[in-house]
Design a protein around this motif. Structure first.
Motif, short mmCIF file in Angstrom:
data_model
loop_
_atom_site.label_atom_id
_atom_site.label_comp_id
_atom_site.label_asym_id
_atom_site.label_seq_id
_atom_site.Cartn_x
_atom_site.Cartn_y
_atom_site.Cartn_z
N HIS A 425 74.25 51.20 43.51
CA HIS A 425 74.17 49.82 43.46
C HIS A 425 72.66 49.54 43.10
O HIS A 425 71.57 50.12 43.31
CB HIS A 425 74.48 49.12 44.39
N ASN A 426 72.38 48.60 41.96
CA ASN A 426 71.09 48.14 41.39
C ASN A 426 70.46 49.33 40.92
O ASN A 426 69.22 49.47 41.21
CB ASN A 426 70.40 47.35 42.47
N THR A 427 70.92 50.26 40.49
CA THR A 427 70.38 51.21 39.75
C THR A 427 70.94 51.43 38.17
O THR A 427 72.04 51.68 38.11
CB THR A 427 70.86 52.59 40.41
N ILE A 428 69.95 51.28 37.29
CA ILE A 428 70.17 51.11 35.87
C ILE A 428 70.44 52.28 35.32
O ILE A 428 69.80 53.43 35.46
CB ILE A 428 69.11 50.32 34.92
N ILE A 429 71.61 52.62 34.72
CA ILE A 429 71.62 54.11 34.15
C ILE A 429 70.81 54.30 32.90
O ILE A 429 70.50 55.56 32.79
CB ILE A 429 73.17 54.13 33.74
N ASP A 430 70.29 53.48 32.43
CA ASP A 430 69.31 53.63 31.23
C ASP A 430 67.94 54.23 31.64
O ASP A 430 67.46 54.96 30.87
CB ASP A 430 68.90 52.34 30.63
N ASP A 431 67.44 54.23 32.96
CA ASP A 431 66.38 54.56 33.26
C ASP A 431 66.14 55.92 34.16
O ASP A 431 65.08 56.26 34.34
CB ASP A 431 65.70 53.57 34.16
N ALA A 432 67.28 56.69 34.08
CA ALA A 432 66.92 57.71 35.00
C ALA A 432 68.17 58.93 34.36
O ALA A 432 69.08 58.48 33.71
CB ALA A 432 67.13 57.66 36.35
N PHE A 433 67.75 60.12 34.78
CA PHE A 433 69.01 61.11 34.66
C PHE A 433 69.37 61.33 35.90
O PHE A 433 68.65 61.36 37.10
CB PHE A 433 68.33 62.40 34.04
N PHE A 434 70.79 61.69 36.07
CA PHE A 434 71.41 61.83 37.27
C PHE A 434 72.14 63.27 37.37
O PHE A 434 72.57 63.57 36.26
CB PHE A 434 72.31 60.71 37.45
N GLY A 435 72.53 63.86 38.55
CA GLY A 435 73.16 64.88 38.55
C GLY A 435 73.86 64.99 40.17
O GLY A 435 73.40 64.38 40.84
N VAL A 436 74.68 66.03 40.40
CA VAL A 436 75.41 66.26 41.65
C VAL A 436 75.38 67.81 41.84
O VAL A 436 75.50 68.51 41.10
CB VAL A 436 76.60 65.91 41.42
N ALA A 437 75.05 67.97 43.19
CA ALA A 437 75.08 69.40 43.68
C ALA A 437 75.97 69.54 44.74
O ALA A 437 76.20 68.35 45.62
CB ALA A 437 73.56 69.83 44.04
N ALA A 438 76.67 70.54 44.92
CA ALA A 438 77.59 70.82 46.20
C ALA A 438 76.72 71.43 47.21
O ALA A 438 75.93 72.45 47.17
CB ALA A 438 78.72 71.76 45.69
N VAL A 439 77.21 71.17 48.30
CA VAL A 439 76.30 71.30 49.63
C VAL A 439 77.12 72.28 50.73
O VAL A 439 78.20 71.88 51.25
CB VAL A 439 75.55 70.48 50.19
N ALA A 440 76.72 73.56 51.27
CA ALA A 440 77.57 74.22 52.22
C ALA A 440 76.91 73.81 53.49
O ALA A 440 76.12 72.90 53.83
CB ALA A 440 77.22 75.38 51.85
N LYS A 441 77.82 74.19 54.64
CA LYS A 441 77.87 73.64 55.78
C LYS A 441 76.29 74.31 56.30
O LYS A 441 75.81 73.69 57.28
CB LYS A 441 78.97 74.39 56.77
N ASP A 442 75.89 75.65 55.98
CA ASP A 442 74.58 75.99 56.15
C ASP A 442 73.26 75.36 55.49
O ASP A 442 72.15 75.92 55.77
CB ASP A 442 74.56 77.65 56.40
N GLY A 443 73.72 74.27 54.53
CA GLY A 443 72.46 73.91 53.77
C GLY A 443 72.33 74.45 52.38
O GLY A 443 71.44 73.90 51.58
N SER A 444 73.05 75.50 52.13
CA SER A 444 72.84 76.20 50.95
C SER A 444 73.26 75.12 49.72
O SER A 444 74.53 74.74 49.92
CB SER A 444 73.90 77.59 50.74
N GLU A 445 72.83 75.01 48.46
CA GLU A 445 73.16 74.06 47.39
C GLU A 445 73.60 74.75 46.23
O GLU A 445 73.02 75.99 45.93
CB GLU A 445 71.98 73.08 47.32
#
Length: 460
Positions: A425-445
């Protein structure tokens, strides 16, 4: 540094999932692996490879002591010894193809590489690959008989690959690790081409290729001595991008967020686990006008980068071993000989590969089908597809990343739990690049995945 607006996260899934605590951020195994490679082992292997005289692709294949045939048989035997030490955990085999009618291989020649496969325990069809080159060359690229020691180019990268196998074969990982000794690089990148083709035929889900080409030189031709920096080269846009995908990228971004580029960012983060080492990312597929064995993997659509020394010494590359007296009386030495390799530095860059491979193979697969929306809106929404549970039993959830559009590295992140979409919310898509990472239970990404085809690491 100017910060982006604070993010208020609204999750469309159950609130309790959003409140799950993130996995631990410390990764003690990676800190252990960051000092595990042995400089003595690497020196021994480089000396052995140099001892074959020449490893030119067109050199002798029958001699037990000289030429490319003796070298590749020794590599096969060395991988076999490593496998025996881990109870047969490696599948060691040759990958080959015949080349003829090419400028640097005019007659029919079988180009033979050696690979060792360490099968994953949960997601064996997901592959992370480390490679080094077997072959070497003299000044004349067609000279298959003169001595071509190739101590740094590229016995150092191959010795690093062997040492990575020694270190990582002591452990088990969810994904599969391949250690590849590739042939035919100097004659046209054929070993990488044949392995990439095999990966396509076999349906491998290749998440990463780390090509190590010259990882032992610390003194550049410019006089700079640097034993604490590595370079990582990566392509900016995917080689396999279609015209339709290029048109979409023109309007949504992604020129700096190919899977190879985000793999490079990932490697730079992994350097924190290796003492006294930083990574300089270079926004180019390879050195200007030059090539390496990661390129055939890029051309096959796989994320692949080049890992190498920070400063090159051109007198030690592609040169006959010789000395020349300059007009001012100084003596200039040419040739890729043992005295140009710093084995402790080669061990350090090997450690960078080791921690990266371990982190990638421990993490869940990168999120697939990542999408983003939020045009003409105060909010930004990211969506992705989760893997089948059997492929990612260690999955804990996902972390959303963002950065200014001019920032080289991901600068902000937020744990969002085991969900498949999130609204910022209240985060304009125009002003940043975004991404997603998967995370394991031990913290590995996993690496961060940029939305759309421009950043996709592929599906499950």
């Amino acid at each position: 540094m100017r910060l982006l607006p604070a993010l208020l996260l609204t999750l469309a899934t159950a609130a309790v999932a959003a409140q799950d605590a993130p996995p631990p951020s410390d990764l003690p195994l990676l800190d252990t692996l960051g000092t595990a490679p042995s400089a003595a082992n690497i020196e021994r292997d480089v000396r052995t490879l140099v001892g074959f005289g020449t490893r030119h692709t067109l050199s002798d294949t029958a001699s037990p002591t000289r030429g490319i045939g003796a070298a590749r048989r020794w590599v096969f035997d060395e991988f076999t010894r490593i496998s025996k030490a881990c109870g047969g955990c490696l599948e060691v085999r040759y990958v080959s193809g015949t080349v003829q009618g090419e400028p640097r291989i005019p007659g029919p020649v079988e180009v033979v590489s050696v690979i060792a496969i360490q099968r994953g325990t949960a997601d064996p069809n997901r592959y992370v690959i480390m490679s080094g080159d077997i072959d070497s060359r003299a000044s004349d690229v067609m000279d298959a008989t003169s001595d071509a020691p190739g101590a740094n180019d590229n016995a150092s990268g191959l010795a690093g690959t062997l040492e990575a196998a020694r270190v990582l074969s002591r452990y088990r990982f969810p994904a599969t690790i391949v250690y590849a000794a590739l042939a035919g690089e100097e004659q046209g990148l054929y070993g990488g081409k044949f392995l990439a083709e095999e990966a396509k035929r076999q349906g491998w889900r290749v998440e990463a290729v780390l090509n190590n080409d010259m990882i032992g030189n610390i003194q550049g031709i410019d006089g700079v001595i640097d034993n604490s920096t590595a370079r990582v080269f990566s392509e900016g846009t995917r080689a396999t991008e279609t015209a339709e995908e290029a048109r979409a990228r023109r309007f949504t971004g992604g020129e700096l967020d190919s899977p190879s580029r985000n793999l490079a960012r990932y490697i730079a983060r992994m350097a924190t686990h290796v003492p006294n080492l930083t990574v300089r990312m270079v926004y180019r597929m390879d050195r200007f006008g030059r090539g390496g064995h990661h390129r055939p993997f890029n051309e096959a659509g796989f994320p692949a980068v080049r890992v190498m020394e920070a400063h090159e010494h051109y007198d030690r590359q592609h040169q006959d071993v010789r000395t020349e007296t300059l007009p001012d009386g100084r003596v200039r030495h040419y040739g890729d000989t043992l005295d140009g390799v710093d084995f402790a530095y080669a061990a350090k860059l090997t450690a960078l590969n080791v921690v990266t491979l371990a982190a990638l193979a421990s993490a869940p697969p990168p999120p697939a089908d990542v999408r983003i929306e939020g045009a003409v809106s105060p909010d930004t929404t990211l969506r992705w597809t989760r893997p089948p549970a059997a492929q990612a039993p260690q999955l804990a959830g996902y972390r959303v990343y963002w950065r200014d559009t001019t920032a080289p590295q991901w600068t902000h992140s937020r744990w969002v739990g085991n969900v498949d979409h999130v609204t910022l919310h209240n985060t304009i898509i125009d002003d940043a690049f975004f991404g997603v990472a998967a995370v394991a239970k031990d913290g590995s990404e996993s690496p961060v995945v940029f939305p759309g085809p421009a950043g996709s690491f592929g599906g499950y």
